[in-house]
Design a protein around this motif. Structure first.
Motif, PDB file in Angstrom:
ATOM      1  N   UNK A  12    -124.564 -19.504  20.715  1.00 19.67           N
ATOM      2  CA  UNK A  12    -125.919 -19.388  20.966  1.00 19.67           C
ATOM      3  C   UNK A  12    -126.910 -19.927  19.727  1.00 19.67           C
ATOM      4  N   UNK A  13    -127.708 -20.858  19.902  1.00 24.95           N
ATOM      5  CA  UNK A  13    -128.592 -21.423  18.921  1.00 24.95           C
ATOM      6  C   UNK A  13    -130.108 -21.357  19.032  1.00 24.95           C
ATOM      7  N   UNK A  14    -130.828 -21.381  18.259  1.00 26.06           N
ATOM      8  CA  UNK A  14    -132.475 -21.360  18.628  1.00 26.06           C
ATOM      9  C   UNK A  14    -133.082 -22.045  17.187  1.00 26.06           C
ATOM     10  N   UNK A  15    -134.020 -22.872  17.478  1.00 25.18           N
ATOM     11  CA  UNK A  15    -134.813 -23.679  16.665  1.00 25.18           C
ATOM     12  C   UNK A  15    -136.249 -23.694  16.968  1.00 25.18           C
ATOM     13  N   UNK A  16    -137.314 -23.641  15.927  1.00 23.42           N
ATOM     14  CA  UNK A  16    -138.654 -23.635  16.297  1.00 23.42           C
ATOM     15  C   UNK A  16    -139.283 -24.615  15.097  1.00 23.42           C
ATOM     16  N   UNK A  17    -140.063 -25.595  15.416  1.00 22.03           N
ATOM     17  CA  UNK A  17    -140.843 -26.313  14.106  1.00 22.03           C
ATOM     18  C   UNK A  17    -142.437 -26.252  14.778  1.00 22.03           C
ATOM     19  N   UNK A  18    -143.268 -26.272  13.766  1.00 23.03           N
ATOM     20  CA  UNK A  18    -144.447 -26.507  13.858  1.00 23.03           C
ATOM     21  C   UNK A  18    -144.776 -27.952  14.204  1.00 23.03           C
TER      22      UNK A  18
ATOM     23  N   UNK B 221    -141.901 -26.341  25.204  1.00 23.98           N
ATOM     24  CA  UNK B 221    -142.928 -27.179  25.029  1.00 23.98           C
ATOM     25  C   UNK B 221    -143.911 -27.317  25.745  1.00 23.98           C
ATOM     26  N   UNK B 222    -145.147 -27.277  25.332  1.00 24.38           N
ATOM     27  CA  UNK B 222    -146.438 -27.421  26.462  1.00 24.38           C
ATOM     28  C   UNK B 222    -146.365 -29.038  26.755  1.00 24.38           C
ATOM     29  N   UNK B 223    -146.389 -29.895  25.694  1.00 18.15           N
ATOM     30  CA  UNK B 223    -146.461 -31.292  25.652  1.00 18.15           C
ATOM     31  C   UNK B 223    -145.644 -32.090  24.679  1.00 18.15           C
ATOM     32  N   UNK B 224    -145.072 -33.313  24.906  1.00 17.58           N
ATOM     33  CA  UNK B 224    -145.256 -34.006  25.883  1.00 17.58           C
ATOM     34  C   UNK B 224    -144.491 -33.733  27.086  1.00 17.58           C
ATOM     35  N   UNK B 225    -144.622 -34.557  28.213  1.00 18.10           N
ATOM     36  CA  UNK B 225    -143.726 -34.514  29.160  1.00 18.10           C
ATOM     37  C   UNK B 225    -142.429 -34.878  28.798  1.00 18.10           C
TER      38      UNK B 225
ATOM     39  N   UNK C  99    -145.832 -21.475  29.341  1.00 13.59           N
ATOM     40  CA  UNK C  99    -147.376 -21.036  30.209  1.00 13.59           C
ATOM     41  C   UNK C  99    -148.301 -20.774  29.417  1.00 13.59           C
ATOM     42  N   UNK C 100    -148.518 -21.507  28.256  1.00  9.41           N
ATOM     43  CA  UNK C 100    -149.929 -21.261  27.547  1.00  9.41           C
ATOM     44  C   UNK C 100    -150.005 -20.120  26.674  1.00  9.41           C
ATOM     45  N   UNK C 101    -148.684 -19.546  26.266  1.00  7.32           N
ATOM     46  CA  UNK C 101    -148.793 -18.439  25.496  1.00  7.32           C
ATOM     47  C   UNK C 101    -148.020 -18.786  24.336  1.00  7.32           C
ATOM     48  N   UNK C 102    -148.779 -18.168  23.160  1.00  9.48           N
ATOM     49  CA  UNK C 102    -148.354 -18.256  21.750  1.00  9.48           C
ATOM     50  C   UNK C 102    -148.556 -19.668  21.091  1.00  9.48           C
ATOM     51  N   UNK C 103    -148.027 -19.872  20.242  1.00  6.41           N
ATOM     52  CA  UNK C 103    -148.092 -21.148  19.425  1.00  6.41           C
ATOM     53  C   UNK C 103    -147.586 -22.190  20.137  1.00  6.41           C
ATOM     54  N   UNK C 104    -146.423 -21.993  20.949  1.00  7.39           N
ATOM     55  CA  UNK C 104    -145.820 -22.969  21.781  1.00  7.39           C
ATOM     56  C   UNK C 104    -146.884 -23.374  22.863  1.00  7.39           C
ATOM     57  N   UNK C 105    -147.229 -22.334  23.465  1.00  4.58           N
ATOM     58  CA  UNK C 105    -148.289 -22.468  24.590  1.00  4.58           C
ATOM     59  C   UNK C 105    -149.654 -23.391  24.261  1.00  4.58           C
ATOM     60  N   UNK C 106    -149.824 -23.068  22.820  1.00  2.49           N
ATOM     61  CA  UNK C 106    -151.198 -23.586  22.395  1.00  2.49           C
ATOM     62  C   UNK C 106    -150.706 -25.135  21.768  1.00  2.49           C
ATOM     63  N   UNK C 107    -149.578 -25.630  22.085  1.00  3.54           N
ATOM     64  CA  UNK C 107    -149.210 -26.818  21.499  1.00  3.54           C
ATOM     65  C   UNK C 107    -149.028 -26.948  20.034  1.00  3.54           C
ATOM     66  N   UNK C 108    -148.976 -25.796  19.197  1.00  4.69           N
ATOM     67  CA  UNK C 108    -148.902 -25.971  17.874  1.00  4.69           C
ATOM     68  C   UNK C 108    -147.280 -25.905  17.519  1.00  4.69           C
ATOM     69  N   UNK C 109    -146.325 -25.628  18.420  1.00  2.81           N
ATOM     70  CA  UNK C 109    -145.048 -25.540  18.024  1.00  2.81           C
ATOM     71  C   UNK C 109    -143.966 -26.188  19.047  1.00  2.81           C
ATOM     72  N   UNK C 110    -143.113 -26.499  18.769  1.00  4.32           N
ATOM     73  CA  UNK C 110    -141.894 -26.845  19.976  1.00  4.32           C
ATOM     74  C   UNK C 110    -140.565 -26.064  19.556  1.00  4.32           C
ATOM     75  N   UNK C 111    -139.864 -25.563  20.597  1.00  4.28           N
ATOM     76  CA  UNK C 111    -138.777 -24.904  20.368  1.00  4.28           C
ATOM     77  C   UNK C 111    -137.497 -25.447  21.116  1.00  4.28           C
ATOM     78  N   UNK C 112    -136.359 -25.007  20.796  1.00  6.86           N
ATOM     79  CA  UNK C 112    -135.079 -25.246  21.683  1.00  6.86           C
ATOM     80  C   UNK C 112    -134.185 -24.133  21.657  1.00  6.86           C
TER      81      UNK C 112
END
Length: 157
Positions: free
Chosen positions: A5-11, A100-104, A135-148
């Motif tokens: 299992x792997x996880x990564x997030x970036x601002x 990610x909230x965006x982009x599509x 679903x608009x929650x947290x930093x990802x939901x605010x479009x401030x970060x993206x994770x995988x």
């Protein structure tokens, strides 16, 4: 057979490039990272390393090392695969979810799958790439970060 299992997030920040699964995606923000910030490939690397008990991506490619500044994350995948292959392991399949909230991201999924399939040397149907919002929650939901997140099955060669 082993599973990793792997996880990564970036601002995200304006004026940066966004690369996911080896695909450059036009967006007004991109990843803030030492390398190219490809969260998909970083999570994939950690999943492979996890399955073979090979540590993590930061141990092989120290983020403080200037040689990895702006590095193409495909180099990391190649390095991780070499470690796996040297240990007698090969990828069976992988399942990746981008959060990610965006982009599509749906228009880019096939190209990501094709890139990853080539990198891992597995058939296209052994690579799954999906996208979800937060679903608009947290930093990802605010479009401030993206994770995988990535799950990989490794098989003994």
């Amino acid at each position: 057979m082993r599973t990793g299992f792997g996880y990564d997030i970036h601002r995200l920040a304006p004026g940066r490039r966004l690369i996911l699964g080896g695909v450059r995606i036009e967006h007004d923000k991109g990843s803030v990272a030492h390398s190219d910030g490809d969260s998909v490939l970083h999570a994939l690397c950690d999943a492979i390393l996890g399955a073979i008990a090979g540590g993590d991506i930061g141990e092989l490619f120290d983020p403080a090392d200037p040689q990895w500044a702006d590095a193409d994350s495909r180099i990391f995948v190649e390095g991780v695969l070499k470690v796996a292959h040297d240990g007698g392991w090969k990828v069976g399949n992988c399942d990746i979810t981008i959060i990610a909230e965006e982009p599509k991201l749906s228009p880019h999924r096939l190209q990501m799958r094709q890139n990853i399939s080539r990198m891992l040397q597995v058939p296209l149907d052994a690579v799954s790439v999906k996208a979800n919002t937060n679903e608009g929650l947290g930093e990802i939901g605010a479009g401030e970060a993206i994770a995988a997140v990535a799950v990989v099955v490794m098989v003994k060669d």
